[in-house]
Design an enzyme around this catalytic site. Sequence first.
Site, PDB file in Angstrom:
ATOM      1  N   GLY A   1      13.996 -23.209 -12.990  1.00 57.63           N
ATOM      2  CA  GLY A   1      14.852 -22.063 -12.674  1.00 57.63           C
ATOM      3  C   GLY A   1      16.175 -22.124 -13.397  1.00 57.63           C
ATOM      4  O   GLY A   1      17.004 -23.009 -13.146  1.00 57.63           O
ATOM      5  N   VAL A   2      16.340 -21.207 -14.347  1.00 64.07           N
ATOM      6  CA  VAL A   2      17.618 -21.162 -15.076  1.00 64.07           C
ATOM      7  C   VAL A   2      18.351 -19.869 -14.746  1.00 64.07           C
ATOM      8  O   VAL A   2      18.700 -19.068 -15.611  1.00 64.07           O
ATOM      9  CB  VAL A   2      17.440 -21.359 -16.605  1.00 64.07           C
ATOM     10  N   GLY A   3      18.554 -19.663 -13.440  1.00 59.13           N
ATOM     11  CA  GLY A   3      19.367 -18.536 -12.973  1.00 59.13           C
ATOM     12  C   GLY A   3      20.830 -18.929 -13.114  1.00 59.13           C
ATOM     13  O   GLY A   3      21.218 -19.644 -14.039  1.00 59.13           O
TER      14      GLY A   3
ATOM     15  N   LYS B   1      26.352 -19.960   9.510  1.00 62.97           N
ATOM     16  CA  LYS B   1      25.571 -19.151   8.583  1.00 62.97           C
ATOM     17  C   LYS B   1      25.219 -17.857   9.302  1.00 62.97           C
ATOM     18  O   LYS B   1      25.180 -17.815  10.534  1.00 62.97           O
ATOM     19  CB  LYS B   1      24.278 -19.908   8.218  1.00 62.97           C
TER      20      LYS B   1
ATOM     21  N   TYR C   1      21.305 -22.290 -15.417  1.00 65.08           N
ATOM     22  CA  TYR C   1      21.798 -21.978 -16.763  1.00 65.08           C
ATOM     23  C   TYR C   1      23.105 -22.735 -17.056  1.00 65.08           C
ATOM     24  O   TYR C   1      23.242 -23.383 -18.100  1.00 65.08           O
ATOM     25  CB  TYR C   1      22.013 -20.468 -16.884  1.00 65.08           C
TER      26      TYR C   1
ATOM     27  N   VAL D   1      22.897 -21.055 -11.515  1.00 65.69           N
ATOM     28  CA  VAL D   1      23.258 -22.472 -11.531  1.00 65.69           C
ATOM     29  C   VAL D   1      22.518 -23.224 -12.639  1.00 65.69           C
ATOM     30  O   VAL D   1      23.125 -23.968 -13.413  1.00 65.69           O
ATOM     31  CB  VAL D   1      22.969 -23.145 -10.157  1.00 65.69           C
TER      32      VAL D   1
HETATM   33  P1  NAD Z   1      19.377 -17.581  -9.009  1.00 66.24           P
HETATM   34  O1  NAD Z   1      18.567 -16.622  -8.210  1.00 66.24           O
HETATM   35  O2  NAD Z   1      20.413 -17.067  -9.947  1.00 66.24           O
HETATM   36  O3  NAD Z   1      18.418 -18.538  -9.868  1.00 66.24           O
HETATM   37  C1  NAD Z   1      17.173 -18.946  -9.464  1.00 66.24           C
HETATM   38  C2  NAD Z   1      16.259 -18.793 -10.671  1.00 66.24           C
HETATM   39  O4  NAD Z   1      14.997 -19.349 -10.339  1.00 66.24           O
HETATM   40  C3  NAD Z   1      16.013 -17.344 -11.084  1.00 66.24           C
HETATM   41  O5  NAD Z   1      16.253 -17.173 -12.467  1.00 66.24           O
HETATM   42  C4  NAD Z   1      14.565 -17.122 -10.713  1.00 66.24           C
HETATM   43  O6  NAD Z   1      13.909 -16.196 -11.581  1.00 66.24           O
HETATM   44  C5  NAD Z   1      14.003 -18.513 -10.846  1.00 66.24           C
HETATM   45  N1  NAD Z   1      12.769 -18.737 -10.115  1.00 66.24           N
HETATM   46  C6  NAD Z   1      12.364 -18.222  -8.931  1.00 66.24           C
HETATM   47  N2  NAD Z   1      11.150 -18.676  -8.597  1.00 66.24           N
HETATM   48  C7  NAD Z   1      10.788 -19.527  -9.586  1.00 66.24           C
HETATM   49  C8  NAD Z   1       9.647 -20.335  -9.803  1.00 66.24           C
HETATM   50  N3  NAD Z   1       8.613 -20.342  -8.957  1.00 66.24           N
HETATM   51  N4  NAD Z   1       9.598 -21.103 -10.920  1.00 66.24           N
HETATM   52  C9  NAD Z   1      10.616 -21.086 -11.801  1.00 66.24           C
HETATM   53  N5  NAD Z   1      11.735 -20.329 -11.645  1.00 66.24           N
HETATM   54  C10 NAD Z   1      11.808 -19.567 -10.547  1.00 66.24           C
HETATM   55  O7  NAD Z   1      20.001 -18.593  -7.953  1.00 66.24           O
HETATM   56  P2  NAD Z   1      21.183 -19.634  -8.214  1.00 66.24           P
HETATM   57  O8  NAD Z   1      22.433 -19.065  -7.681  1.00 66.24           O
HETATM   58  O9  NAD Z   1      21.095 -20.149  -9.579  1.00 66.24           O
HETATM   59  O10 NAD Z   1      20.746 -20.788  -7.199  1.00 66.24           O
HETATM   60  C11 NAD Z   1      19.649 -21.641  -7.494  1.00 66.24           C
HETATM   61  C12 NAD Z   1      19.316 -22.456  -6.260  1.00 66.24           C
HETATM   62  O11 NAD Z   1      20.445 -23.247  -5.903  1.00 66.24           O
HETATM   63  C13 NAD Z   1      18.977 -21.636  -5.031  1.00 66.24           C
HETATM   64  O12 NAD Z   1      18.005 -22.318  -4.291  1.00 66.24           O
HETATM   65  C14 NAD Z   1      20.282 -21.606  -4.252  1.00 66.24           C
HETATM   66  O13 NAD Z   1      20.073 -21.463  -2.867  1.00 66.24           O
HETATM   67  C15 NAD Z   1      20.847 -22.973  -4.568  1.00 66.24           C
HETATM   68  N6  NAD Z   1      22.312 -23.049  -4.518  1.00 66.24           N
HETATM   69  C16 NAD Z   1      23.057 -22.197  -5.253  1.00 66.24           C
HETATM   70  C17 NAD Z   1      24.449 -22.290  -5.206  1.00 66.24           C
HETATM   71  C18 NAD Z   1      25.319 -21.372  -6.042  1.00 66.24           C
HETATM   72  O14 NAD Z   1      26.513 -21.628  -6.137  1.00 66.24           O
HETATM   73  N7  NAD Z   1      24.771 -20.327  -6.642  1.00 66.24           N
HETATM   74  C19 NAD Z   1      25.067 -23.265  -4.400  1.00 66.24           C
HETATM   75  C20 NAD Z   1      24.259 -24.149  -3.669  1.00 66.24           C
HETATM   76  C21 NAD Z   1      22.871 -24.024  -3.726  1.00 66.24           C
END
Ligand code: NAD
Length: 356
Positions: free
Chosen positions: A180-182, A80, A186, A184
């Site tokens: 959190g519906v970012g 990392k 979503y 992943v």
């Molecule tokens: P993202 O930033 O797109 O989504 C995270 C969402 O959580 C955002 O919409 C944000 O507004 C929301 N959020 C932040 N703080 C919050 C809170 N206190 N309460 C409710 N919602 C909150 O990130 P992502 O890519 O969707 O990843 C989500 C998680 O999964 C992260 O922890 C990331 O490290 C982990 N992850 C992601 C991947 C990937 O492929 N993207 C792979 C492995 C792990």
Amino acid sequence: MITIEKLNKDDFEQVVFCNDKTVGLKAIIAIHDTTLGPGTGGCRFYPYKTEEEALTDVLRLAKGMTYKSAISRIPFGGGKAVIIGDPHQLKNERLLERFGEFVNYVGGRYITAKDVGVDGHDLQVISRKTKHILGIEGAKNSSGDPSPATAFGIFHGIRAIAKEIFKKESLKGLHFAIQGVGYVGYHLALDLHKEGATITICDVDKEALHRCQEKLPVTVVDPSKIYDVPCDFFVPCAMGAILNRETIPRLKCRVVAGAANNQLATLQDGYDLISKNIFYAPDYALNAGGIINIAEELQGYDQKRAYDRISHIYETMIEIIRRSEKEKKPTFLIANQMAEEIIESAKKRSPGQAGG
Ligand code: NAD
């Protein structure tokens, strides 16, 4: 305080501090274990308060990648990188290119990719200086955005949990509370909805909420209330360390299974979940879809083959559950044990081959 003793104890192979004042770059590359392949993991660009905090984070994340890749049976070790500073203020092309040069200095023992604060365009800039990089969206042979792949893997892990814990072949009628519906969260909500699940969501970002509400029949709760929702699955998809002394007593679910990395604030929190009869799906085993997808770039990316492989998170989760029951050990320890067994058996097959 991080000491050489701690690096030895955790068996880190190499930790490199990258410093170039002329471009304002301060970064750390941590390579934990290369038994199964080059240390591979994203680069995080984050405004750490101190260098110590950045070092703690990069070490934890690099070691986590060793376990995630091993349990996913992909030819990667754990690595990392972190760039220290506020990406909104510091990020520029010269700095990213310089980071790419530093990646070269470790000679292919570390492969970089995207993480928090680094986007697809940034990867393209870094790739001007290094070929030790994967997951460049838009590039030839790219596996694209890893988030749908991550969600797809979690979905299959959840199917396995539904089968073993709820004795259900389908997710119909099961209730999921997604934090959190970012990216992943979503995509996972879309997959769960197709299977007839009931979904409650929360997010601090109104746009993320709207995107989900427009597509799906979901109940929305305030982010501060998500832990109190009576549900079958609590699904953390926002940030780490959310399973802790404050939140666990509030949970009203049977299972915790989500995307966020390092969900357990401490090991004790894992035991506290067990005392509440809450099943915990080890995060790195469940959320490995993205890295499995990226690994497919090594042999020429093919989405079908990649998604076939990702769907094996189902079998991995079944194995974790069954071994946990048989050996009477927590799931998070069984996952570690499985990853360590895979690394140890690779070492036995090719002694002295670390670094491959
Ligand atoms: P993202 O930033 O797109 O989504 C995270 C969402 O959580 C955002 O919409 C944000 O507004 C929301 N959020 C932040 N703080 C919050 C809170 N206190 N309460 C409710 N919602 C909150 O990130 P992502 O890519 O969707 O990843 C989500 C998680 O999964 C992260 O922890 C990331 O490290 C982990 N992850 C992601 C991947 C990937 O492929 N993207 C792979 C492995 C792990």
